[in-house]
Scaffold this motif. Structure first.
Motif, short mmCIF file in Angstrom:
data_model
loop_
_atom_site.label_atom_id
_atom_site.label_comp_id
_atom_site.label_asym_id
_atom_site.label_seq_id
_atom_site.Cartn_x
_atom_site.Cartn_y
_atom_site.Cartn_z
N GLY A 110 42.24 25.38 -17.08
CA GLY A 110 42.61 24.61 -18.27
C GLY A 110 42.20 23.16 -18.15
N ILE A 111 42.45 22.57 -16.97
CA ILE A 111 42.12 21.15 -16.78
C ILE A 111 40.62 20.93 -16.81
N PHE A 112 39.87 21.80 -16.12
CA PHE A 112 38.42 21.64 -16.10
C PHE A 112 37.82 21.91 -17.48
N GLY A 117 35.19 19.65 -22.28
CA GLY A 117 35.18 19.28 -23.70
C GLY A 117 34.95 17.80 -23.91
N LEU A 118 35.55 16.98 -23.06
CA LEU A 118 35.36 15.53 -23.16
C LEU A 118 33.89 15.16 -22.92
N THR A 119 33.28 15.87 -21.98
CA THR A 119 31.86 15.59 -21.71
C THR A 119 31.00 15.91 -22.92
N ILE A 129 34.22 11.71 -15.58
CA ILE A 129 34.81 13.05 -15.68
C ILE A 129 34.65 13.81 -14.37
N LEU A 130 33.49 13.69 -13.74
CA LEU A 130 33.28 14.35 -12.45
C LEU A 130 34.17 13.77 -11.38
#
Length: 211
Positions: A110-112, A117-119, A129-130
Motif C-alpha cells: 500500500g505504501i509503495f 502514484g505520487l511519481t 520518493i525513492l
C-alpha cells in the motif's frame, strides 16, 4: 520318486493340509538336527510336495493359501524404489527468505503504491520518493529481525539493484516503442516514472519476502 513316497517320508497322507505339511517338515527337521543327510531328504520331500501342490493350483484343482513357501520361486521382484529425497533448501537460503503474513505484504504494498502514484503525478519528485521508499524498507526490515545494520545494507543494495535494473528496462522500452518518447511531452519524465516504479517494485519484494 513318486509324490506318494514324499508324503510317506514326512509321515503324511496325500490329503494333508498345508499347515500339516509345514508342521511335519518343521518337526522332522528339528528331530534330525544332527543328521544333515536326513534333513536334506526332508527338505527335498517337502519341496516336491509343494511343487506338486503348485502345479495342481495352476491347473485349478486346489486353492493354495497366500503366503505358502514354494521351493523354486521365480526371481523375487525387486524391492520398490524408495522415493528420491526431496532436496531441502540450503540453510543460508532458509535464513534469507521470510514467510510473510498477509499484513506484512499488504502494508508495504500500500505504501509503495502511494509513492508510485505520487511519481506518476509529479515525476520530478522521483528522487525524494525513492529516498522515502528506502526509509519504508528500512522500517519493515529492521522490525522483522531487529537488525538495523543488516536492514540498511539490504535496503541500499535493493535500491542500487533496482536503479540498475530499471535502466535496462527503460532501454528495452525505448528500443521496442521508439514512438512513445516522441509522443510524450517530456521523455525524461517517462523514464523517471519507469525507473521509480521498477525500483519501488524491487524494494517491495525485498521488504516483504526477505528477513
Amino acid at each position: 520318486m513318486s509324490t506318494e513316497n514324499h508324503y510317506k517320508q514326512l509321515g503324511l497322507n496325500e490329503d494333508a493340509t498345508f499347515d500339516e505339511i509345514q508342521a511335519a517338515r518343521n518337526r522332522l527337521t528339528e528331530e534330525n538336527s544332527g543328521d544333515p543327510k536326513r534333513q536334506e531328504t526332508i527338505e527335498a520331500a517337502y519341496d516336491a510336495i509343494l511343487m506338486e501342490r503348485l502345479r495342481m493350483r495352476q491347473e485349478g484343482k486346489i486353492k493354495v493359501p497366500e503366503g505358502i513357501r514354494f521351493a523354486e520361486r521365480l526371481a523375487q521382484a525387486p524391492p520398490p524404489a524408495s522415493p528420491a529425497p526431496v532436496k531441502e533448501s540450503s540453510s543460508w537460503l532458509q535464513g534469507l527468505l521470510d514467510t510473510p503474513s498477509r499484513a506484512d505484504i499488504l502494508w508495504p504494498a500500500g505504501i509503495f503504491s502511494v509513492l508510485a502514484g505520487l511519481t506518476f503525478y509529479y515525476p520530478p519528485s522521483a528522487s525524494g520518493i525513492l529516498a522515502a521508499a528506502v526509509l519504508v524498507s528500512l522500517y519493515f526490515l529492521s522490525r522483522k529481525e531487529g537488525k538495523l545494520g543488516r536492514a540498511v545494507v539490504v535496503s541500499l543494495s535493493s535500491l542500487t539493484g533496482g536503479l540498475l535494473f530499471s535502466a535496462v528496462v527503460n532501454a528495452l522500452i525505448q528500443s521496442q516503442f521508439p514512438n512513445l518518447a516522441l509522443a510524450a511531452q517530456s521523455p525524461l519524465s517517462i523514464a523517471l516514472v519507469i525507473q521509480t516504479w521498477v525500483t519501488l517494485f524491487i524494494l517491495w519484494l525485498v521488504t516483504s519476502f526477505l528477513r
